[in-house]
Enzyme design. Structure first.
Site, PDB file in Angstrom:
ATOM      1  N   ASP A 196      77.090 -73.501 -44.724  1.00 49.55           N
ATOM      2  CA  ASP A 196      77.954 -72.803 -43.784  1.00 49.55           C
ATOM      3  C   ASP A 196      78.928 -71.885 -44.622  1.00 49.55           C
ATOM      4  O   ASP A 196      80.014 -72.446 -45.067  1.00 49.55           O
ATOM      5  CB  ASP A 196      78.729 -73.447 -42.600  1.00 49.55           C
ATOM      6  CG  ASP A 196      79.083 -72.577 -41.454  1.00 49.55           C
ATOM      7  OD1 ASP A 196      79.199 -71.451 -41.538  1.00 49.55           O
ATOM      8  OD2 ASP A 196      79.317 -73.161 -40.464  1.00 49.55           O
TER       9      ASP A 196
ATOM     10  N   HIS B  50      70.810 -67.390 -35.081  1.00 46.63           N
ATOM     11  CA  HIS B  50      72.132 -67.187 -35.074  1.00 46.63           C
ATOM     12  C   HIS B  50      72.688 -66.075 -36.096  1.00 46.63           C
ATOM     13  O   HIS B  50      73.430 -65.326 -35.718  1.00 46.63           O
ATOM     14  CB  HIS B  50      72.897 -68.556 -35.461  1.00 46.63           C
ATOM     15  CG  HIS B  50      74.590 -68.557 -35.480  1.00 46.63           C
ATOM     16  ND1 HIS B  50      75.342 -68.341 -34.427  1.00 46.63           N
ATOM     17  CD2 HIS B  50      75.258 -68.616 -36.673  1.00 46.63           C
ATOM     18  CE1 HIS B  50      76.309 -68.315 -34.995  1.00 46.63           C
ATOM     19  NE2 HIS B  50      76.605 -68.352 -35.953  1.00 46.63           N
TER      20      HIS B  50
HETATM   21  C1  LIG Z   1      81.902 -64.836 -33.134  1.00 47.05           C
HETATM   22  C2  LIG Z   1      81.674 -65.380 -34.233  1.00 47.05           C
HETATM   23  C3  LIG Z   1      80.964 -66.775 -34.670  1.00 47.05           C
HETATM   24  C4  LIG Z   1      81.041 -68.040 -34.160  1.00 47.05           C
HETATM   25  C5  LIG Z   1      81.820 -68.274 -32.967  1.00 47.05           C
HETATM   26  C6  LIG Z   1      80.343 -68.873 -34.995  1.00 47.05           C
HETATM   27  C7  LIG Z   1      80.121 -70.266 -34.712  1.00 47.05           C
HETATM   28  C8  LIG Z   1      79.368 -71.020 -35.628  1.00 47.05           C
HETATM   29  N1  LIG Z   1      78.608 -70.596 -36.464  1.00 47.05           N
HETATM   30  C9  LIG Z   1      78.061 -71.730 -37.200  1.00 47.05           C
HETATM   31  C10 LIG Z   1      77.134 -71.818 -38.396  1.00 47.05           C
HETATM   32  C11 LIG Z   1      76.644 -70.881 -38.988  1.00 47.05           C
HETATM   33  N2  LIG Z   1      77.031 -69.355 -38.945  1.00 47.05           N
HETATM   34  C12 LIG Z   1      76.593 -68.924 -39.915  1.00 47.05           C
HETATM   35  C13 LIG Z   1      76.455 -67.434 -39.948  1.00 47.05           C
HETATM   36  C14 LIG Z   1      77.623 -66.852 -39.440  1.00 47.05           C
HETATM   37  N3  LIG Z   1      78.239 -66.983 -38.143  1.00 47.05           N
HETATM   38  C15 LIG Z   1      78.973 -65.809 -37.651  1.00 47.05           C
HETATM   39  C16 LIG Z   1      79.946 -65.833 -36.590  1.00 47.05           C
HETATM   40  C17 LIG Z   1      80.240 -66.635 -35.832  1.00 47.05           C
HETATM   41  N4  LIG Z   1      79.848 -68.076 -35.789  1.00 47.05           N
HETATM   42  C18 LIG Z   1      78.609 -64.874 -38.435  1.00 47.05           C
HETATM   43  C19 LIG Z   1      79.277 -63.183 -38.371  1.00 47.05           C
HETATM   44  C20 LIG Z   1      77.768 -65.130 -39.413  1.00 47.05           C
HETATM   45  C21 LIG Z   1      77.055 -64.459 -40.635  1.00 47.05           C
HETATM   46  C22 LIG Z   1      75.971 -63.658 -40.207  1.00 47.05           C
HETATM   47  C23 LIG Z   1      75.223 -62.937 -41.242  1.00 47.05           C
HETATM   48  O1  LIG Z   1      75.641 -61.704 -41.628  1.00 47.05           O
HETATM   49  O2  LIG Z   1      74.465 -63.361 -41.992  1.00 47.05           O
HETATM   50  C24 LIG Z   1      75.800 -69.648 -40.759  1.00 47.05           C
HETATM   51  C25 LIG Z   1      74.641 -69.163 -41.862  1.00 47.05           C
HETATM   52  C26 LIG Z   1      75.508 -69.134 -43.170  1.00 47.05           C
HETATM   53  C27 LIG Z   1      76.603 -68.129 -43.377  1.00 47.05           C
HETATM   54  O3  LIG Z   1      76.516 -66.926 -43.578  1.00 47.05           O
HETATM   55  O4  LIG Z   1      77.903 -68.766 -43.012  1.00 47.05           O
HETATM   56  C28 LIG Z   1      75.979 -70.824 -40.107  1.00 47.05           C
HETATM   57  C29 LIG Z   1      75.241 -72.238 -40.678  1.00 47.05           C
HETATM   58  C30 LIG Z   1      78.422 -72.921 -36.256  1.00 47.05           C
HETATM   59  C31 LIG Z   1      77.946 -74.292 -36.524  1.00 47.05           C
HETATM   60  C32 LIG Z   1      79.155 -72.376 -35.342  1.00 47.05           C
HETATM   61  C33 LIG Z   1      80.188 -73.045 -34.201  1.00 47.05           C
HETATM   62  C34 LIG Z   1      80.187 -74.386 -34.340  1.00 47.05           C
HETATM   63 FE   FE2 Z   2      78.281 -68.796 -37.130  1.00 46.57          FE
END
Ligand SMILES: C=CC1=C(C)c2cc3[nH]c(cc4nc(cc5[nH]c(cc1n2)c(C)c5CCC(=O)O)C(CCC(=O)O)=C4C)c(C)c3C=C
Ligand code: FE2
Length: 439
Positions: A252, A347
């Protein structure tokens, strides 16, 4: 939780490298070269700091010099992040192993001058503790012997603060309350607050020490409204620098914006020439969400289905469109059977800036675990923290979309929420929020 974003990241995650003093401006390469423990003290001395008189500073200085007869402090202990700078510390640096988040409400009748005095006192202590020195007052010796352990203290102002101190006209529009999102289950007693503090360090005693000092220094002016604690990977836990994992087991933080990106500063920080109000120049807005993970449900899902929920492989974080962790995601890529390689409700597809008009935020979350609920399920998840120049073009559109279309959302509960204006950093001799409180 999200990926380390400055050079210091690699240092912290791998844990095999030398101590650093990390610059806090976030520009690529802002991490200064490794300092030895003696070098750290030398740098402190060069900055006109009174190191070594008594208490914690002496204990740490003596141990670092080998004069105390005890073992020398480790590189982890010696690593320091300067409190002063154009932006506050604790935004662009990689996540430390520990975090305490706390919101404070002002006591009834507190005036602007009293808040200014508190912010000066807090800033002074945060700067001292970030150098491994004792607090100026209410020093309780909890962190005695320890180095700064990359301590950062970040301060923010909630929307409710402004009316209380007679500065309603100075409240940024960007602090308008976040909308309610579908399926939110927000506990307001663990949300919002006049003041917000984020304390991060690589040592639990150092982190608690800072929290306790700040709480005691606020007595009579502000009281804790809510407090949450979290954690990330400890430096040295992995054989080489790797992106951290969250409690769902996913890599993440991979696709976080990086300081080397051309648009990084404009997406994360309020530019001086566009600052409205002007006191937010160099500042940022922090969205904080306590997001519980329904881990029993999640862990019942086969790994290949978990991977389709996120759009990345669980083993190494590589996108399902192919390549390795840092390979750019190909959202158009199709499997031989014609289906999308990264599913329509994955996601990373729903959250991607390209799907949200370029909406970008710097995610810097931490895991939390607060025991088990009566039904035996873990009370655990993510303390989601995102910094951006404007939440209306950062968090809000993305969360609106996620709440409706993200297949991850059925494994999550948003339980607490906060939005805070995080002023720019303080210069030596100044304090965070001075431009607002002395306007
Ligand atoms: C509103 C914004 C976001 C929330 C709330 C959110 C919660 C959340 N995310 C994960 C796990 C992962 N998120 C990943 C990517 C990712 N997440 C957001 C936004 C929110 N996440 C964005 C903008 C992105 C990047 C998207 C992209 O451009 O590719 C990932 C993938 C790895 C990474 O790029 O970080 C994971 C895994 C959880 C578990 C969670 C709530 C508990
Ligand atoms: Fe996320």
């Amino acid at each position: 939780m999200d990926r380390p974003v400055v050079d210091g990241t690699a240092v912290r995650d791998g844990g095999q490298q030398q101590p650093t003093v990390t610059g806090q401006d976030g520009a690529a390469g802002s991490s200064r070269p490794a300092l030895t423990r003696r070098g750290l003290l030398g740098a402190a001395g060069a900055a006109g700091l009174a190191v070594g008189a008594a208490g914690g500073a002496f204990g740490y200085a003596a141990a670092a010099d080998g004069r105390s007869g005890g073992p020398a402090a480790t590189s982890l202990g010696a690593a320091a992040v300067p409190f002063h700078g154009a932006h506050q510390a604790g935004i662009v640096q990689s996540q430390q192993a520990r975090v305490h988040l706390a919101a404070f409400d002002l006591a009834a009748g507190v005036k602007r001058a009293q808040l200014a005095a508190l912010m000066r006192r807090w800033s002074d202590s945060a700067a001292r503790l970030a150098e491994g020195r004792p607090a100026a007052d209410h020093e309780n010796q909890i962190a005695l012997d320890a180095g700064p352990c990359s301590l950062t203290v970040t301060f923010g102002f909630g929307a409710s603060l402004f009316e209380r101190i007679g500065l309603t006209a100075a409240r940024p529009e960007a602090l308008d309350p976040l909308p309610d999102f579908p399926d939110d289950a927000i506990d307001r007693s663990r949300s919002d607050g006049d003041l917000w503090v984020q304390i991060c360090a690589d040592d639990a005693l150092v982190a608690f020490h800072a929290l306790r000092v700040l709480q005691q220094q606020a007595a009579g002016v502000a009281a804790v409204r809510w407090q949450m604690s979290g954690f990330s990977r400890s430096p040295g836990a992995t054989a080489r620098p790797v992106t951290t994992r969250n409690l769902m087991g996913q890599v993440d933080g991979t696709n976080n914006p990086r300081p080397s990106d051309a648009s990084f500063a404009s997406k994360v920080f309020v530019a001086a020439k566009e600052a409205d109000p002007a006191w937010m120049a160099g500042g940022s807005y922090a969205v904080v969400r306590r997001i519980r993970m329904l881990l029993d449900n999640w862990e019942n899902l086969p790994v290949d289905r978990q991977e389709r929920v996120i759009g990345r492989r669980k083993s190494d974080g590589a996108p399902l469109s192919g390549g390795a962790e840092t390979t750019a995601v190909d959202l158009e890529k199709r499997n031989p059977d014609g289906t999308l390689a990264v599913p329509a409700d994955a996601h990373i597809r729903v959250a991607a800036p390209t799907a949200n008009g370029g909406a970008t935020m710097l995610r810097r979350g931490f895991s939390y675990h607060d025991g088990f609920l009566p039904d035996g399920s873990p009370d655990a998840g993510l303390l989601f923290i995102a910094f951006q120049a404007d939440p209306l073009t950062g968090f809000v559109p993305v969360q609106r979309k996620l709440a409706g279309a993200d297949s991850l959302s059925r494994f999550l509960r948003h339980e607490a929420s906060g939005l805070y204006a995080v002023p720019g950093g303080a210069a030596p001799g100044g304090y965070v929020g001075q431009a607002l409180l002395e306007s």
